[in-house]
Design an enzyme around this catalytic site. Structure first.
Site, mmCIF file in Angstrom:
data_model
loop_
_atom_site.group_PDB
_atom_site.id
_atom_site.type_symbol
_atom_site.label_atom_id
_atom_site.label_comp_id
_atom_site.label_asym_id
_atom_site.label_seq_id
_atom_site.Cartn_x
_atom_site.Cartn_y
_atom_site.Cartn_z
ATOM 1 N N GLY A 29 19.543 48.551 41.368
ATOM 2 C CA GLY A 29 19.913 49.269 42.598
ATOM 3 C C GLY A 29 19.821 50.777 42.412
ATOM 4 N N THR A 75 28.335 49.377 42.499
ATOM 5 C CA THR A 75 27.256 49.532 43.488
ATOM 6 C C THR A 75 26.429 48.249 43.557
ATOM 7 O OG1 THR A 75 27.140 51.908 43.081
ATOM 8 C CG2 THR A 75 25.197 50.881 44.061
ATOM 9 N N GLY A 76 26.005 47.906 44.754
ATOM 10 C CA GLY A 76 25.162 46.718 44.928
ATOM 11 C C GLY A 76 25.814 45.737 45.889
ATOM 12 N N SER A 77 25.096 44.647 46.173
ATOM 13 C CA SER A 77 25.543 43.713 47.206
ATOM 14 C C SER A 77 26.772 42.914 46.791
ATOM 15 C CB SER A 77 24.396 42.767 47.567
ATOM 16 O OG SER A 77 24.004 42.032 46.410
ATOM 17 N N ASP A 122 32.016 45.832 38.932
ATOM 18 C CA ASP A 122 30.628 46.086 39.318
ATOM 19 C C ASP A 122 29.777 44.846 39.105
ATOM 20 O OD1 ASP A 122 28.393 48.944 38.612
ATOM 21 O OD2 ASP A 122 28.370 47.406 40.166
ATOM 22 N N GLU A 165 27.019 54.546 37.007
ATOM 23 C CA GLU A 165 27.736 53.302 36.666
ATOM 24 C C GLU A 165 28.125 53.306 35.200
ATOM 25 O OE1 GLU A 165 24.848 50.390 37.781
ATOM 26 O OE2 GLU A 165 25.686 50.127 39.797
#
Ligand code: DER
Length: 235
Positions: A101, A28-30, A85, A107
């Site tokens: 985030g 997850t995340g940019s 990740d 995660e």
């Protein structure tokens, strides 16, 4: 090269380790977003087959659904072949801070069930000591008596000049609620956290605390994209 270019370079490098037939933890995340996009692209091109994705957040779940990546969960696949990740901080021992985030619990569940966990970062995430960057170290707590939990958490690290605040949504100002219906306390340290395992044990002993954002000894390698190229750090 923009920071997002570097994130994309690290993400694409990590996806080279995804093989057909794998169960893959989707971060997850940019930065992780680029890895999920790349996996979907390779599936569409027929260069990858029979991938099962396990999403680390509702946000990643929705991204993967929209891209047509087949999804499952840890109940069906208790062992994950490879998780990819991002991270907020990476120290020389490949310990991480994650969770800015808001997805740290899922995660950590998925990445601790993974045979290999490749972290993808741009060089801005490298630190000498976890918690020394004066940026948040997130802790997921149950909503019940959150202020009490906040005070007990801060009290654990009074000698480290620790401050804590309940995470709010930046737009609405409402209390941020995780995918799991919990709250997040962001801890800020004047000095670094010190011994990570001691800090982790102290945090997790407090009733009402669900999980924290220190990922100690979980990453098997870190791909760092910098302006001078990509480096891979392994344990
Ligand atoms: O919240 C998270 O754990 C994210 O993975 C975060 O740590 C990294 O997000 P970024 O790739 O957008 O910096």
């Amino acid at each position: 090269l923009t920071q997002d270019d570097l994130k994309k370079i690290a993400a694409y490098k990590a996806v080279e380790h995804v093989k057909s037939g794998m169960v893959v933890g989707l971060g997850t995340g940019s930065t992780a977003k680029h890895a999920v996009d790349r996996i979907a692209q390779l599936l569409q091109q027929g260069k990858l087959k029979d991938i099962v994705g396990i999403a680390t957040s509702m946000k990643t779940y929705e991204q993967a659904v929209s891209l047509g990546i087949p999804l499952s969960d840890l109940d069906s696949h208790p062992t994950v072949d490879l998780a990819i990740d991002g991270a907020d901080e990476v120290d020389p021992g490949l310990n991480l801070v994650k969770g800015r985030g808001g997805s740290l619990l899922r995660e950590k569940m998925i990445e601790s069930a993974s045979k290999k966990f490749i972290v993808i970062v741009d060089e801005s995430k490298l630190v000498n000591h976890i918690g020394g960057s004066k940026l948040a170290m997130p802790v997921e707590i149950i909503p019940f008596c959150w202020n009490h939990s906040l005070k007990r958490l801060v009290g654990l690290f009074a000698d480290k000049g620790c401050l804590g605040e309940l995470r709010k949504c930046s737009e609405s100002g409402k209390i941020y609620v995780t995918d799991n219906g919990n709250y997040i306390i962001d801890l800020y340290f004047e000095n670094d956290i010190g011994d990570l395992n001691e800090a982790s044990d102290a945090i997790l002993r407090l009733p009402g605390i669900v999980e924290h954002g220190m990922f100690i000894g979980l990453a098997t390698s870190v791909i760092v994209a910098g302006v001078n190229g990509v480096t891979v750090k392994t344990k």
